[in-house]
Design a protein around this motif. Sequence first.
Motif, short mmCIF file in Angstrom:
data_model
loop_
_atom_site.label_atom_id
_atom_site.label_comp_id
_atom_site.label_asym_id
_atom_site.label_seq_id
_atom_site.Cartn_x
_atom_site.Cartn_y
_atom_site.Cartn_z
N THR A 186 0.84 -1.21 0.00
CA THR A 186 0.00 0.00 0.00
C THR A 186 0.87 1.25 0.00
O THR A 186 0.62 2.20 -0.75
N THR A 187 1.90 1.26 0.86
CA THR A 187 2.77 2.42 0.94
C THR A 187 3.51 2.66 -0.37
O THR A 187 3.62 3.79 -0.84
N ALA A 188 4.02 1.57 -0.96
CA ALA A 188 4.74 1.72 -2.22
C ALA A 188 3.82 2.30 -3.29
O ALA A 188 4.24 3.12 -4.12
N GLY A 189 2.54 1.91 -3.25
CA GLY A 189 1.58 2.45 -4.20
C GLY A 189 1.37 3.94 -4.00
O GLY A 189 1.35 4.73 -4.97
N VAL A 190 1.24 4.36 -2.75
CA VAL A 190 1.02 5.79 -2.46
C VAL A 190 2.26 6.60 -2.79
O VAL A 190 2.18 7.69 -3.34
N THR A 208 7.91 14.27 7.30
CA THR A 208 6.73 15.08 7.02
C THR A 208 5.87 14.40 5.97
O THR A 208 4.65 14.32 6.10
N ILE A 209 6.51 13.86 4.93
CA ILE A 209 5.75 13.22 3.86
C ILE A 209 5.01 12.01 4.41
O ILE A 209 3.83 11.82 4.15
N ILE A 210 5.71 11.20 5.24
CA ILE A 210 5.05 10.03 5.81
C ILE A 210 3.87 10.45 6.66
O ILE A 210 2.77 9.91 6.55
N ARG A 211 4.09 11.47 7.51
CA ARG A 211 3.05 11.87 8.45
C ARG A 211 1.86 12.51 7.73
O ARG A 211 0.71 12.16 8.01
N VAL A 212 2.14 13.40 6.80
CA VAL A 212 1.06 14.18 6.20
C VAL A 212 0.43 13.47 5.00
O VAL A 212 -0.78 13.48 4.82
N HIS A 213 1.26 12.82 4.17
CA HIS A 213 0.73 12.29 2.91
C HIS A 213 0.56 10.78 2.90
O HIS A 213 -0.36 10.28 2.28
N VAL A 214 1.46 10.07 3.55
CA VAL A 214 1.39 8.60 3.46
C VAL A 214 0.43 8.02 4.49
O VAL A 214 -0.51 7.34 4.14
N LEU A 215 0.67 8.34 5.76
CA LEU A 215 -0.14 7.73 6.83
C LEU A 215 -1.65 7.83 6.62
O LEU A 215 -2.35 6.83 6.70
N PRO A 216 -2.17 9.05 6.36
CA PRO A 216 -3.64 9.13 6.23
C PRO A 216 -4.17 8.27 5.08
O PRO A 216 -5.31 7.84 5.12
N VAL A 218 -2.70 5.31 3.92
CA VAL A 218 -2.47 3.86 4.02
C VAL A 218 -3.10 3.25 5.27
O VAL A 218 -3.39 2.05 5.30
N MET A 219 -3.32 4.05 6.31
CA MET A 219 -3.80 3.47 7.56
C MET A 219 -5.17 2.81 7.40
O MET A 219 -5.42 1.76 7.98
N GLY A 220 -6.04 3.40 6.60
CA GLY A 220 -7.38 2.84 6.39
C GLY A 220 -7.34 1.41 5.88
O GLY A 220 -7.81 0.49 6.55
N PRO A 221 -6.73 1.19 4.69
CA PRO A 221 -6.66 -0.17 4.16
C PRO A 221 -5.95 -1.15 5.10
O PRO A 221 -6.40 -2.30 5.25
N ILE A 222 -4.87 -0.70 5.76
CA ILE A 222 -4.15 -1.61 6.66
C ILE A 222 -5.05 -1.98 7.83
O ILE A 222 -5.11 -3.13 8.26
#
Lengths: 301, 314
Positions: A186-190, A208-216, A218-222
């Motif tokens: 999922t993360t690699a896709g985002v 910052t990228i992980i916190r602001v753009h990646v986490l929101p 990927v967390m749902g599907p995971i």
Amino acid sequence: MTLIAAKDTPATDTRAPEKAERPQGYWHGVAKRVLRDKATMFCLLVLLLMFLAIVFAPLIAPYDPYVGSIARRLKPVGTPGYLLGTDELGRDMLTRLLYGGRLSWFIGIMPVAIAFVIGSSLGIIAGFAGGWLNMLIMRATDVFYAFPSVLLAVAVSGALGPGIFNAILALTLVFIPPLIRISESTTAGVRALDYVEAARATGAGPFTIIRVHVLPNVMGPIFVYATGLISVAMILGAGLSFLGLGTRPPEAEWGLMLNTLRTSLYNKPLLAMLPGICIFVTSICFNMVSDGLRGAMEVKN
Amino acid sequence: MIFYIVRRVLYSIPIALSVGLVCFLLVYISPGDPISAIAPPDAPAEMITQLRRDYGLDKPLPEQFAIWLGRVVQGDLGRSLSTGRPVWGEVSVALKNTVSLAVAACTLAFAIGTLLGGLAAAFRDTWVDRIAMTFAVAGVSVPHYWLGMLLVAVFAVTFPLAPSMGAGPGGTFVWDWAHLPFLILPMVTLSAIPLGLVARTVRGTVIEILHQEFITTLRGKGLRSGGILLHVAKNAAPSVLAVMGLQLGYLMGGSILVETVFSWPGTGFLLNSAIFQRDIPLLQGTILVLALLFVALNLVVDLGQALLDPRIKR
């Protein structure tokens, strides 16, 4: 009013109100779809009731879960005073099922929760960092994928010996690899999406990228994937106790109760089935809720 | 293609080695000194030192692993502590019973799962779909050891139709009419989970295929539904077979609960007794054999899928 109208219009027209609701946000839409899904809501309700029942077990349960009397052992279901009968040591079944739920739920949810934290962290790091770090984490994951999950759980808890802590440890180990895999992909896709590239171009650091753009994103599907694992954890956890590897007597736990009642299967079949029905209902409800959430979140599939 | 096959085969080697390492380390995560499992509790100190040297336990861990690996490669899995017989002999007998059970359960799951999934996809969003998918969800959510007990209660106690214990005369399963009744209940029990998974996979895959343009083309040129079914089956086969292959592996490794319920003399039963007699060599050997079998099966599934489906060029 709008809800009713949207429901009554033919299928081709339902898109229009959906689009108008768009500005209210993605999660709002998800919540709306879940609320409309009767099967999922019913299962959520069942889980909520079970949760309340086991949390307030000391208040609801009519007897002490550990005190029994051989004089009244194996009373059938429906005996006055013992609504669900008594077990092989004369302890009240209803009481033991209520208390048993506490340990069964704990053993079902704890490993998934711990594995969720560890697995998603490692998976997101691997998916985001790529390169040798990804290689290292994913190849280590492959090794654990080389074991069928039940075998791995039995092997680890068999080597460690019986006990709740060991069972949870073994199950956690079983659920970390699948969570790493799903988080990584999922993360690699985002990460490959344009807005992440744009954020990097504006000078945002990796954290910052992980916190602001990646986490929101990927967390749902995971999270949905993890909820699906709870059902497996419930069955496996109770299964370990059933084998005598998890909780130990006189503790009340559904899998263990199923094991100790096994000898009564031939003369009191209904009584011996009760703990299994509890495991089955919990597991099917978690599965249905997970399916419902998945359906509500991924509109495309 | 050749390149892919070679690469995939080569990749299994480090995986198999790591599996060996994990199995080797199982002895060291079990509480207490491994020597305490071998030596009698009142053994004098000299005897323990002697045993430690005999078993190579005084050497550094990597060297022990190398020695252990060398023996395993030659088919020597050590001796069972409780029976004193070679572990490999015990495992190979039990493995035959487990494989018979797993193959039977897998075949049943494949037949019914494909039927349910296919019907659900063909009659999508009707009551047929709903009933089939309820079955599938129930199949993947049921605690199968409990299902086994339920089947015993119904079909062995209330209506005595099938035996509920063991694998039949002689203690091991053979494919003949005298043994077949013993297979029925464990087979049905073990097939529940893969049945649900196969039904779901088939439904998802078939629906996806039915939405593709070539199906519209086939319909447009007037092909009957029987002919379309053939095209759908051909396209769905690789992913469904992949699920089946992996499930066969899961069943072989995961049949311990069902084997315990039915006293089926397979590897699960062996594991169970190994655990409770703290027979670590037997535990280690059984798990190693099952895990290596799973690695091999994974390899076969991946290669088979690549051969069946020319679109896969990884």
